[in-house]
Design an enzyme around this catalytic site. Sequence first.
Site, mmCIF file in Angstrom:
data_model
loop_
_atom_site.group_PDB
_atom_site.id
_atom_site.type_symbol
_atom_site.label_atom_id
_atom_site.label_comp_id
_atom_site.label_asym_id
_atom_site.label_seq_id
_atom_site.Cartn_x
_atom_site.Cartn_y
_atom_site.Cartn_z
ATOM 1 C CG HIS A 7 -0.174 0.072 2.709
ATOM 2 N ND1 HIS A 7 0.457 -1.076 3.213
ATOM 3 C CD2 HIS A 7 0.530 1.175 3.685
ATOM 4 C CE1 HIS A 7 0.726 -0.750 4.450
ATOM 5 N NE2 HIS A 7 0.830 0.425 4.759
ATOM 6 C CG HIS A 79 4.426 4.806 5.426
ATOM 7 N ND1 HIS A 79 3.376 5.032 6.280
ATOM 8 C CD2 HIS A 79 3.864 3.144 5.130
ATOM 9 C CE1 HIS A 79 2.707 4.393 6.541
ATOM 10 N NE2 HIS A 79 2.745 2.514 6.104
ATOM 11 C CD GLU A 130 3.915 -0.231 7.177
ATOM 12 O OE1 GLU A 130 3.232 0.103 6.145
ATOM 13 O OE2 GLU A 130 3.331 -0.376 8.152
#
Length: 134
Positions: A7, A79, A130
């Site tokens: 994502h 992010h 991430e």
Amino acid sequence: MLTKFNHVAIVVPNLDEASKKYRDILGANVSVVNNYKEHGVSVVFVELDNTKIELMHPYGENSPIKNFLEKNNNGAIHHICLEVKDIIKACDRLKSFGIRILGENKPKIGAHDKPVIFLHPKDFYGTLIELEQE
Ligand code: CO
């Protein structure tokens, strides 16, 4: 090491307004607001066939994204999240290359109940990454 794109997370000043914009103008499927007290964020998931967008807003006083929203008061990409097969192996490999891992330098359980780490944006061209175990 990397497998999939999971994502992109965007911090927004108003979650209801942003989620209506994605739904009504872009015609996307958006979830209800999910509050993650322990992570200090409220999240709306914009579901796409091949990935998702997470619209995030601070939740509570000690939210880790509070300062980010103050610095970017119109919102901004926060992010990207990429998947790996084995987060411990990924951690060891990154450390061996001198890549800095944020926080306690080891995986913690993320908002999807899977182990995650965050890599220092200065080590990746200004992008907070991430890594999530698939
Ligand atoms: Co994320």
